[in-house]
Scaffold this active site. Structure first.
Site, PDB file in Angstrom:
ATOM      1  CD  GLU A 142      -3.044  -0.984   0.213  1.00  0.00           C
ATOM      2  OE1 GLU A 142      -3.875  -1.906   0.137  1.00  0.00           O
ATOM      3  OE2 GLU A 142      -3.075   0.027  -0.530  1.00  0.00           O
ATOM      4  CG  ASP A 289      -5.611  -7.265  -7.734  1.00  0.00           C
ATOM      5  OD1 ASP A 289      -4.530  -7.535  -7.188  1.00  0.00           O
ATOM      6  OD2 ASP A 289      -6.456  -6.521  -7.217  1.00  0.00           O
ATOM      7  CD  GLU A 383     -14.498  -5.273  -1.050  1.00  0.00           C
ATOM      8  OE1 GLU A 383     -13.457  -4.979  -0.460  1.00  0.00           O
ATOM      9  OE2 GLU A 383     -14.952  -4.565  -1.974  1.00  0.00           O
ATOM     10  CD  GLU A 401     -10.400  -1.482  -7.978  1.00  0.00           C
ATOM     11  OE1 GLU A 401      -9.327  -1.307  -7.362  1.00  0.00           O
ATOM     12  OE2 GLU A 401     -11.525  -1.241  -7.474  1.00  0.00           O
TER      13      GLU A 401
END
Length: 860
Positions: A142, A289, A383, A401
């Site tokens: 992150e 991802d 989610e 996204e």
């Protein structure tokens, strides 16, 4: 540019040219007339663009007014979230480093939105106020994508404005120096034998220092290790220090070497010391991802064919095993024909955008349309949602996204349909997420409740993609085609591959592929492959328009003819539809007239079938459990509603429940080595949800000798009163080895329990079904016989019995005495008769026949 074979990726620079690897899309359905929507007028686009700017001002202004210099805004509380001062949310808080996260993440968004004065002011605040040497443990992943990427993107923008000469005259690469400082603070995470980074690092003390409070982790996710190359390589090439790119490249090399050679897939979690796979499920969503995304984009940014060759290998495997348009499933990496779960997570919504960069438009359109139909059904992408498009996890933390893929599809097709999709995103955010102090995450899309949370990616990505969607190139302060988006939508110049030297010692392995086609390395002509022909996209979407059932016309006949697009996915058409829960019988093509026009189009086959549509299976009832605090001074008066697990000891079969003293696990998430195993032995463990699967936590704690586990939700403010209970599910492998009882408490109930533990040295609890809680008054069951009779009528033996008589006046309206002697009914007091409505476990009264929405749930 002609559509020719190109071995020099450096020549690909515009949006169309940023599509270095393409598959020709062959499904152009002839005879398609009309569009989903007419072209949007410039005035309408301008109005929506202004609306997006106003929304951004509301969100950014609220952060600066109520939260800065804190990392995040708490939009319901109208204050900043400072780590350590607010209740711990587990791994979510690892993004917070007391470095004004939201400000840094938003810097280059200010430039894209043409807020140049605000940008210059924000850069000055960053240089004046932000400290990076904090004694705090943060997520390497992150911090890299949000803070390092934010600093680099802002430096690139500041340098651009300085070179133009109209502002930022004072700037002397200070943001780049900050980025280099942060890069050196992240480097200790790579000090492992394998080269894969630790998941966390202390900004001040690194990893192995005794003061670091981290370094005991053994595992990391694939995306966590594989999403470093863009930021680290850009930092190396902008600063001239190759060490960053070298470490990021080595981590990618390890992941590539550890792929499953038979399937060319990777797992979700890997051991950072020996490279063994810890979780072997493989998909394109959470945990993997951005690993795939960065392989493709590293080729574009750095011009290294190795990244492209690896991406192509993985992509072929994805399309063979994982992609079953419009679905993207998770499979076992060693046995990829086996699907390991029946739900998809929202993070996979980025994948259609990546497929646009790959040039594979058809499956991109299909998956995007599926996602859009889910948003129409639930307002936002949950989610996680099942393959039947029902809610699996109800949260929606304002993820960008879906907007990202919408933007890329519009750029590729020119179809105004995608402008309408973008408009719907804007409207739903304003209607369902806007609050007086910003925008709040949705705690559950089924109830619409909010969570006191506005993540930095909402400002960094959502507004950037939405603004670009409704803007012409001439309206932007920069040529967007000269930049590549990182996974956090920060802008890095594609010129880095030619204007800056590459990392020294680049000796990555070259692959030799058999069966390469003409387009494996092609730099395509946008006019040839993306002719801005909206009917192309519409012809693909039409087969998925009513996928979730929203908007479908009513058909009274139980058996009807349907026409569905069936694709070359490796599955037989009938088997594919059977996997969607439909039993099929093919009809004779001649009988139904399917032969003829369109029957021989390559890539899409339209087969008429008769579908025997069965009712959706009844959802499993979730039996509510409780955690009852029985030690003094509570003595059973504190009763907390809990959810069950689908594995472990079944508490409904334990006559007296399971009793024990509660002890907090260390680490609280129970996702690493259990450090207080001695204190836990023989007791019931408290563990925080998040960071790894429920089953993984349970196994570690069971090995430590606990007698049960109480999991507590890390989502602040969640409660059983507002969120339906769910059943915790396993991790895709057998859970027969887990034999201890497991229960789940939402955040508010969990806070009561941890508060009790904080105030009292020993807290004893009892885990048992709610219906058996101690101290609850038992109601005697009394059989009552009802018989309808006329006055004076009495059967023999009834005169002295305990029979209640209901007397009907024969003259009363609706009375019918013809069959009164035949109707008797036995009921039990305090039980609801079958077929009647009764209050739900949360005190909400469903309509007659309505099922409460209870879902199994796994830990992300």
């Amino acid at each position: 540019m002609e559509n020719r074979l190109v071995r020099d990726p450096h020549s690909c620079r515009s949006f169309g040219m940023l599509l270095p690897v393409l598959l020709i899309v062959l499904n152009l359905s002839h005879g398609v007339t009309g569009l989903d929507d007419q072209a949007m007028l410039p005035e309408e686009k301008s109005k929506i663009r202004d609306q997006i700017l106003e929304m951004f001002d509301h969100a950014y202004g609220s952060y600066m007014k109520y939260a800065y210099p804190a990392d995040e805004l708490m939009p319901l509380s109208c204050r900043g979230r400072v780590r350590g001062l607010e209740p711990n949310r587990g791994d979510i808080d690892d993004a917070l480093g007391k470095f004004s996260l939201t400000l840094i993440d938003t810097l280059d968004t200010l430039v894209v939105l043409n807020k140049l004065d605000e940008f210059e002011d924000a850069v000055k605040k960053t240089l004046r106020d932000v400290r990076l040497d904090n004694d705090i443990v943060v997520s390497v992943f992150e911090t890299n994508i949000r803070v390092l990427g934010g600093l680099l993107g802002a430096h690139v923008m500041a340098d651009l404005l300085r070179q133009r000469g109209d502002r930022m005259h004072w700037y002397r690469d200070e943001l780049l120096h900050m980025a280099k400082d942060l890069g050196h603070r992240l480097l200790p995470a790579f000090n492992t034998t394998s080269g894969l980074p630790y998941p966390r690092v202390n900004l001040k003390y690194g990893v192995l220092n005794p003061l670091s409070r981290t370094g005991t982790e053994t595992d990391t996710c694939t995306a966590c290790a594989g999403t470093m190359i863009l930021e680290f390589a850009a930092l190396s090439r902008l600063s001239g220090d190759s060490v960053f790119e070298e470490h990021a490249r080595k981590a990618l090399d390890v992941l590539w070497e550890k792929r499953q050679r038979g399937s060319d897939l990777v797992g979700t979690v890997i051991n950072i010391h020996n490279g063994d796979w810890v979780r072997r499920d493989s998909g394109v969503g959470a945990g993997i991802d951005s690993y795939y995304e960065y392989l493709m984009k590293a080729y574009i940014l750095l011009g290294d064919n190795v990244y492209l060759e690896r991406f192509n290998t993985h992509y072929s495997a994805i399309m063979k095993y994982i992609s079953q348009p419009p679905l993207l499933l998770n499979v076992h990496m060693h046995n990829p024909t086996v699907s390991v779960r029946s739900w998809m997570d929202s993070l996979l919504a980025f994948f259609p955008g990546l497929q646009v960069l790959r040039g594979d438009l058809k499956p991109a359109i299909e998956t995007h349309e599926m996602l859009y139909q889910v948003t129409k059904q639930h307002k936002f992408l949950p989610e996680a949602f099942t393959t039947e498009f029902r809610v699996h996890w109800g949260q929606h933390p304002l993820r960008p996204e879906f907007a990202e893929s919408t933007y890329f599809l519009y750029k590729a097709t020119g179809d105004p349909y995608y402008l309408k999709v973008g408009q719907s995103i804007v409207e739903k955010l304003n209607t369902h997420a806007r609050v007086p102090c910003g925008f709040a995450a949705v705690q559950d899309v089924r109830t619409g409740t909010h969570e006191d949370r506005m993540d930095s990616f909402f400002l960094a990505e959502m507004f950037k993609y939405l603004y670009l969607l409704f803007s012409e190139k001439s309206q932007l302060p920069l040529d967007i085609d000269n930049y590549i988006f990182t996974t956090e939508a920060h802008l890095l110049p594609v010129a880095l591959s030619t204007t800056q030297p590459p990392c020294q010692g680049n000796h990555t392995e070259q692959l030799s592929h058999h069966g390469e086609d003409l387009f494996t390395y092609s730099c395509p002509s946008t006019q040839t492959l993306f002719p801005n022909n909206p009917s192309f996209a519409k012809s693909i979407r039409d087969g998925y328009k009513y996928l979730t059932g929203v908007g479908r016309a009513y058909h009274p006949s139980p058996v009807r003819g349907i026409e569905l697009p069936l694709h070359d996915t490796g599955l037989e058409p009938v088997e594919f539809l059977k996997s969607m829960g439909i039993t099929l019988t093919p009809l004779n093509e001649a009988a139904v007239g399917t032969a003829g026009k369109g029957a021989h189009e390559k890539g899409v086959y339209r087969v008429k079938l008769v579908a025997e549509v069965s009712q959706t299976p009844e959802e499993e009832e979730v039996v509510p459990l409780i955690v009852q605090v029985i030690s003094p001074p509570f003595l059973g008066r504190t009763v907390l509603t809990a959810g069950p697990a689908k594995f472990g000891l079944d508490l409904t079969k334990q006559e007296h429940g399971v009793k024990g003293t509660i002890v907090k696990s260390e680490p609280y998430s129970a996702c690493g080595t259990i450090e207080n195993a001695e204190a836990l032995r023989g007791h019931i463990a408290l563990a925080l949800r998040g960071d790894c699967m429920f089953a993984a936590k349970a196994r570690r704690l069971q090995e430590a000798g606990v007698t049960g586990v109480i999991f507590i939700d890390h989502r602040e403010g969640s409660s059983s009163e507002e969120t339906p209970l769910f059943q915790m599910v396993g991790d895709g492998v057998s859970t027969d080895d887990i034999t201890i009882p497991l229960v789940f408490l939402f955040s508010r109930e969990g806070a009561e329990l941890t508060s009790a533990l904080h105030q009292h040295a020993n807290v004893d609890v009892l885990l048992l079904p709610k219906e058996r809680q101690l101290g609850k008054e038992k109601t005697e069951k009394l059989n009552i016989k009802f018989r309808l009779a006329t006055e004076g009528e009495m059967e023999e033996g009834e005169r002295d019995g305990t029979t209640f008589h209901l007397l009907l006046d024969p003259g009363s309206e609706g009375a019918d005495t013809k069959d009164t002697n035949r109707h008797t009914e036995h009921v039990e007091e305090s039980s609801a008769p079958s077929g009647h409505c009764s209050a739900s476990q949360h005190g909400r009264q469903p309509a007659c026949g309505q099922e409460p929405n209870h879902k199994p749930e796994a830990d992300p």
